[in-house]
Design a protein around this motif. Structure first.
Motif, PDB file in Angstrom:
ATOM      1  N   ILE A   1       0.844  -1.196   0.000  1.00  0.00           N
ATOM      2  CA  ILE A   1       0.000   0.000   0.000  1.00  0.00           C
ATOM      3  C   ILE A   1       0.878   1.244   0.000  1.00  0.00           C
ATOM      4  O   ILE A   1       0.615   2.207  -0.737  1.00  0.00           O
TER       5      ILE A   1
ATOM      6  N   PRO B   1      -4.504  -4.779  -1.991  1.00  0.00           N
ATOM      7  CA  PRO B   1      -5.398  -3.875  -1.275  1.00  0.00           C
ATOM      8  C   PRO B   1      -6.615  -3.528  -2.112  1.00  0.00           C
ATOM      9  O   PRO B   1      -6.654  -3.769  -3.326  1.00  0.00           O
ATOM     10  N   ASN B   2      -7.604  -2.963  -1.456  1.00  0.00           N
ATOM     11  CA  ASN B   2      -8.725  -2.357  -2.156  1.00  0.00           C
ATOM     12  C   ASN B   2      -8.301  -0.964  -2.598  1.00  0.00           C
ATOM     13  O   ASN B   2      -7.584  -0.280  -1.875  1.00  0.00           O
TER      14      ASN B   2
ATOM     15  N   ARG C   1      -9.760   1.706  -2.491  1.00  0.00           N
ATOM     16  CA  ARG C   1     -10.190   2.734  -1.525  1.00  0.00           C
ATOM     17  C   ARG C   1      -9.202   2.883  -0.366  1.00  0.00           C
ATOM     18  O   ARG C   1      -9.250   3.872   0.364  1.00  0.00           O
ATOM     19  N   GLU C   2      -8.337   1.881  -0.198  1.00  0.00           N
ATOM     20  CA  GLU C   2      -7.348   1.948   0.877  1.00  0.00           C
ATOM     21  C   GLU C   2      -6.126   2.782   0.493  1.00  0.00           C
ATOM     22  O   GLU C   2      -5.298   3.088   1.346  1.00  0.00           O
TER      23      GLU C   2
ATOM     24  N   ASP D   1      -3.970   6.101  -0.971  1.00  0.00           N
ATOM     25  CA  ASP D   1      -4.064   7.545  -0.740  1.00  0.00           C
ATOM     26  C   ASP D   1      -2.898   8.245  -1.430  1.00  0.00           C
ATOM     27  O   ASP D   1      -1.759   8.189  -0.966  1.00  0.00           O
TER      28      ASP D   1
ATOM     29  N   VAL E   1      -2.122   2.908   7.651  1.00  0.00           N
ATOM     30  CA  VAL E   1      -2.709   1.577   7.488  1.00  0.00           C
ATOM     31  C   VAL E   1      -2.869   0.889   8.844  1.00  0.00           C
ATOM     32  O   VAL E   1      -3.928   0.335   9.154  1.00  0.00           O
TER      33      VAL E   1
ATOM     34  N   ARG F   1      -5.550   2.652  11.139  1.00  0.00           N
ATOM     35  CA  ARG F   1      -6.922   2.349  10.706  1.00  0.00           C
ATOM     36  C   ARG F   1      -7.286   0.915  11.031  1.00  0.00           C
ATOM     37  O   ARG F   1      -8.439   0.616  11.368  1.00  0.00           O
TER      38      ARG F   1
END
Length: 281
Positions: free
Chosen positions: A141, A171-172, A174-175, A177, A190, A193
């Motif tokens: 990510i 990852p999705n 939406r995860e 950034d 990460v 959250r």
């Protein structure tokens, strides 16, 4: 008439001789440049100048290209703690020179062939796929955040890459950034959250400025790097920002790169303790 020097510069000062010939440079002109010392051949079929990146030269000398973390670093994309030179080699390659300590070979076919002029490295997408072999989900990510932050992955390319990543680390979307400015910020985001906290990235706070992470609306987490936080001037700025945050009743925690990379569980404990204490009155 084309300039061999200019074409090599465009290719990062290291290119396949076949590619140079396809641009119109004759075998004779390429050989002449070698005789004069303007260029040299690090390995059969390759031409370089003295300005070529040492890591790229070494990868070519070893019979491959920059791969995995080494390729990511050449793109300026975060790859975590460098494992040393990673050389991507096509399956079946033989008669390869021996590796030195700290070097590794990664056997991989191109899933997303590079179409740029930097022939000494695999494509960005393949570099991320290769790096996923030795990374965990949070690290991937962070790498994807970095690539997006630098504008190196379009939405279609990202979708292709996510589909190709192993499920273990995938990852999705939406995860991710793109506003994250450092891999350490991504790693902390990460993990925080995952612990159930609400985390905003690059939040702007009056008199404090932009902060790396804002947890649960009032606790600031800064992930400092040696590159941007060393020196008296920056230290003074950081302390002023921390002071303004305290005046405005924000909690603060500031961590170094080694702390986030190698003692992240402790960093998370610090944040959890700060949040449990409640917002300053």
């Amino acid at each position: 008439m084309r300039s061999l020097e200019a074409d090599l510069l465009r290719c990062g000062n290291l290119a396949r001789s076949a590619f140079l010939r396809s641009l119109g440079h004759s075998t004779r002109s390429i050989a002449r440049a070698r005789r004069t010392g303007a260029t040299f051949s690090p390995r059969r079929g390759w031409i370089a100048t003295a300005r070529a990146a040492p890591a790229a030269l070494r990868a070519v000398t070893l019979g491959g290209r920059l791969g995995g973390a080494s390729a990511l670093e050449s793109f300026g994309v975060w790859a975590g703690h460098s494992p040393g030179l990673v050389v991507a080699v096509v399956p079946g390659a033989s008669r390869l020179p021996p590796l030195l300590p700290g070097e590794s070979r990664l056997w991989a076919s191109d899933r997303f062939p590079a179409n740029g002029d930097r022939m000494f490295r695999v494509s960005l997408q393949d570099a991320i796929l290769q790096h996923a072999r030795v990374s965990n989900r949070a690290e991937i990510i962070a790498t994807l955040d970095s690539a997006l932050h630098h504008g190196l992955l379009g939405q279609f390319e990202l979708a292709e890459l996510l589909a190709a990543l192993p499920e273990r680390v995938r990852p999705n979307a939406r995860e991710l950034d793109a506003s994250s400015m450092a891999g350490t910020e991504s790693l902390m985001r990460v993990d925080l959250r995952a612990l159930g906290y609400r985390v905003d990235t690059q939040a702007s706070i009056r008199k404090v400025g932009q902060v790396d992470l804002l947890v649960d609306g009032w606790y600031i987490v800064e992930c400092d790097s040696r590159e941007f936080h060393d020196g008296d001037a920056q230290q003074t700025t950081d302390r002023r920002r921390d002071g303004e945050a305290t005046i405005a009743r924000f909690g603060t925690a500031r961590f170094t790169y080694p702390q986030v990379m190698f003692r992240r569980a402790w960093c998370l404990q610090v944040v959890a303790a700060g949040l449990a204490a409640g917002r300053p009155c």
